[in-house]
Design an enzyme around this catalytic site. Structure first.
Site, short mmCIF file in Angstrom:
data_model
loop_
_atom_site.label_atom_id
_atom_site.label_comp_id
_atom_site.label_asym_id
_atom_site.label_seq_id
_atom_site.Cartn_x
_atom_site.Cartn_y
_atom_site.Cartn_z
N ARG A 88 -16.95 -12.00 4.31
CA ARG A 88 -16.27 -10.86 3.70
C ARG A 88 -17.26 -10.12 2.80
O ARG A 88 -17.77 -10.69 1.84
CB ARG A 88 -15.08 -11.36 2.88
CG ARG A 88 -14.39 -10.27 2.11
CD ARG A 88 -13.23 -10.79 1.24
NE ARG A 88 -12.73 -9.66 0.47
CZ ARG A 88 -12.47 -9.68 -0.83
NH1 ARG A 88 -12.62 -10.80 -1.53
NH2 ARG A 88 -12.06 -8.60 -1.44
N HIS A 132 -14.21 -2.27 -3.41
CA HIS A 132 -14.37 -3.36 -4.36
C HIS A 132 -14.99 -2.76 -5.62
O HIS A 132 -16.09 -3.13 -6.03
CB HIS A 132 -15.21 -4.49 -3.77
CG HIS A 132 -15.06 -5.81 -4.47
ND1 HIS A 132 -14.73 -6.98 -3.81
CD2 HIS A 132 -15.20 -6.16 -5.77
CE1 HIS A 132 -14.70 -7.99 -4.68
NE2 HIS A 132 -14.99 -7.51 -5.89
N GLU A 177 -8.30 -6.50 -5.45
CA GLU A 177 -7.77 -6.68 -6.80
C GLU A 177 -7.50 -5.36 -7.51
O GLU A 177 -8.15 -5.04 -8.52
CB GLU A 177 -8.73 -7.54 -7.64
CG GLU A 177 -8.97 -8.92 -7.07
CD GLU A 177 -9.87 -9.78 -7.95
OE1 GLU A 177 -10.28 -9.33 -9.03
OE2 GLU A 177 -10.15 -10.91 -7.55
N ASN A 304 -6.65 -13.74 -4.00
CA ASN A 304 -7.77 -14.32 -4.76
C ASN A 304 -7.20 -15.18 -5.86
O ASN A 304 -6.33 -14.74 -6.61
CB ASN A 304 -8.62 -13.22 -5.41
CG ASN A 304 -9.35 -12.37 -4.38
OD1 ASN A 304 -9.33 -12.67 -3.18
ND2 ASN A 304 -10.00 -11.32 -4.84
N TYR A 306 -8.14 -18.11 -9.02
CA TYR A 306 -9.13 -18.85 -9.82
C TYR A 306 -8.50 -19.80 -10.82
O TYR A 306 -8.95 -20.92 -11.00
CB TYR A 306 -10.04 -17.86 -10.57
CG TYR A 306 -10.95 -17.11 -9.63
CD1 TYR A 306 -12.19 -17.62 -9.27
CD2 TYR A 306 -10.55 -15.90 -9.07
CE1 TYR A 306 -13.01 -16.94 -8.39
CE2 TYR A 306 -11.36 -15.22 -8.19
CZ TYR A 306 -12.59 -15.74 -7.85
OH TYR A 306 -13.41 -15.07 -6.96
N GLU A 374 -10.72 -15.06 -1.90
CA GLU A 374 -11.68 -15.53 -2.92
C GLU A 374 -11.12 -16.77 -3.60
O GLU A 374 -9.95 -16.81 -3.94
CB GLU A 374 -11.92 -14.49 -4.03
CG GLU A 374 -12.71 -13.30 -3.64
CD GLU A 374 -12.92 -12.32 -4.80
OE1 GLU A 374 -12.87 -12.74 -5.98
OE2 GLU A 374 -13.11 -11.13 -4.51
O1 IFM Z 1 -16.71 -11.52 -9.24
C1 IFM Z 1 -15.35 -11.30 -9.18
C2 IFM Z 1 -15.01 -10.48 -7.96
O2 IFM Z 1 -15.69 -9.28 -7.92
C3 IFM Z 1 -13.52 -10.19 -7.93
N1 IFM Z 1 -12.76 -11.38 -8.08
C4 IFM Z 1 -13.10 -12.27 -9.17
C5 IFM Z 1 -14.58 -12.59 -9.12
C6 IFM Z 1 -14.94 -13.56 -10.26
O3 IFM Z 1 -14.64 -13.00 -11.49
#
Ligand code: IFM
Length: 472
Positions: A88, A132, A177, A304, A306, A374
């Protein structure tokens, strides 16, 4: 570049995924490409922002970044050896239309053409993100995402990209995002363009969704096969059960999740927007018919993930409502987890990944299949005397999140793919080069690439998955 050192012992226990599941890695143009003024590229809002003193850590910019623009053959070779199904990457709008609209810069398209062909020759299928975060500065000068015209220009740009790459690119992601663009960029001001605004940030959120809808239409007209959007939805919990904290949870759900999911998947605007924003959400930026454009059917949703969020009520001073930004919703984040944190300061709570996916599946039964576009962790990596990077914390993070993902699939959530963020250490926006997310280390002095233990672990996971597929 060596990929021959032994895989870490964690490789023994790989989570299992259904046959046909896609594994990949992800990057984004401004974070890795460099070559900021080459071959006709125009300036983006991130060039302006990063060159403004005090905006990024240590004044870091993406002028050189990982120099992927010149070193992409080496990076494609890393992907080939990793064995991923898909890669990606994002296209930089200012390479394609330096002024954001009008004439197309063929040299910009040539770069992505070469990259696409190299990926295909390496057996890796490209997944292209159209936006992006690197908006052409010329469009920001005309109002950026605050104005409706930017959504229309985004469709024009999309048509130019799909006309060149559409015969070879299978998977398309309109936006990455949009939460960050609208709210971190136009309300918190931590990201480009660095604005701190109220209603204009809500207008930006709406125009991003509209631009997404126009881009979906343009992609369909060009015959694109798989079309989606990438959202960073959050698993959010209230810090307590007091009514004020539950109300804070509703406001946070509106800001982080429902602004996107309700128009995209339920055909309506979020029910709690008046409660969340009061007079800021005046709807002046909406027109009849917009919801139909925004809600165009998708082939997949990119997610995405985290870390989770916990929120509590934090009444804000209403002294000057005119200065209120769209992220000032009377909510404070707390950290009750008691777990390890990555260098971003994010708590590591893999089970919240399962919870988010299951909750999403239950809330929107007609949701298209999900791709995790992500997931990854920033860690304090060091280059060891043996020349390797023994990033055991990242290996555990990836393994535990892949297990959590596998648990969500077992619970009935339709997830078809997983992309590690990121292939390379790269420019982490306002945090500069301090945060290393890569499964490949980049030495920012020499630009040398060194696969980390996490790269080897992921390679072995993919190989184990393939072997298992063949048994079926
Ligand atoms: O680096 C970023 C990415 O550009 C978008 N999603 C979160 C990642 C980590 O912060």
């Amino acid at each position: 570049m060596s990929t021959t050192s032994p895989a870490p012992s964690a490789s023994a226990a790989f989570p299992v995924f259904p046959p046909g599941f896609t594994f990949g890695t992800a990057t984004a143009s401004y974070q890795i490409e460099g070559a900021h003024d080459e071959d006709g590229r125009g300036p983006s809002i991130w060039d302006t922002f990063s060159h403004t003193p005090g905006r990024t850590l240590g004044g870091a910019t993406g002028d050189v970044a990982c120099d992927h623009y010149h070193r992409y053959p080496e990076d494609v070779e890393l992907l080939r050896r990793l064995g991923v199904d898909s890669y990606r990457f994002s296209v930089a709008w200012p390479r394609i239309q330096p002024q954001g609209t009008g004439p197309v810069n063929e040299k910009g398209l040539d770069f992505y053409d070469r990259l696409t062909d190299s990926l295909l020759a390496a057996g890796v299928s490209p997944a292209v993100t159209l936006y992006h975060w690197d908006l052409p500065q010329a469009l920001e000068d005309r109002g950026g995402w605050r104005v409706r015209e930017t959504a229309e220009h985004f469709a024009e740009y999309t048509r130019a990209v799909v006309a060149r790459l559409g015969d070879r690119v299978g998977r398309w992601i309109t936006l990455n995002e949009p939460f960050c663009t609208a709210f971190v960029g136009y309300a918190e001001g931590r990201h480009a363009p660095g604005a701190r605004e109220g209603t204009p940030a809500l207008a930006a959120a709406h125009h991003l969704l509209l631009g997404h809808g126009y881009a979906v239409r343009a992609l369909r007209e060009a015959g694109a096969r798989e079309i989606g959007i990438t959202l960073n939805l959050d698993r959010i919990e209230a810090a307590g059960s007091a009514p004020a904290d539950l109300a804070a949870l509703r406001r946070a759900e509106t800001l982080h999740n429902e602004v996107w999911t309700e128009p995209l998947f339920a055909g309506r605007y979020p029910v709690a927007e008046a409660e969340t924003w009061g007079a800021l959400a005046d709807g002046s930026y909406r027109r009849d018919g917009d919801l139909d454009v925004i809600g165009a059917p998708l082939d997949f949703v990119g997610l995405n993930f985290y870390r989770p969020l916990t929120v509590a009520d934090a009444p804000h001073a209403e002294a000057d409502p005119g200065l209120r930004t769209a992220t000032d919703i009377g909510v404070v984040e707390t950290d009750p987890y008691g777990t390890r944190h990555t260098t971003m300061g994010w708590p590591v709570v893999p089970e919240s990944f399962t919870d988010l996916l299951v909750a999403l599946h239950e809330r929107y039964p007609g949701l298209p299949p999900i791709h995790i576009t992500e997931n990854g962790s920033a860690e304090a990596d060091t280059l060891s005397a043996d020349g390797a990077v023994h990033d055991a914390d990242r290996v555990s993070y990836l393994r535990d999140h892949l297990r959590a993902l596998s648990a969500a699939i077992d619970a009935g959530v339709d997830v078809r793919g997983y992309y590690v963020w990121s292939l390379l250490d790269n420019f982490e926006w306002a945090r500069g080069y301090d945060q290393r997310f890569g499964i490949v280390r980049v030495d920012y002095d020499t630009l040398e690439r060194t696969p980390k233990d996490s790269y080897l672990w992921f390679r072995d996971l993919i190989a184990a998955h393939r072997a298992q597929e063949q048994e079926h």
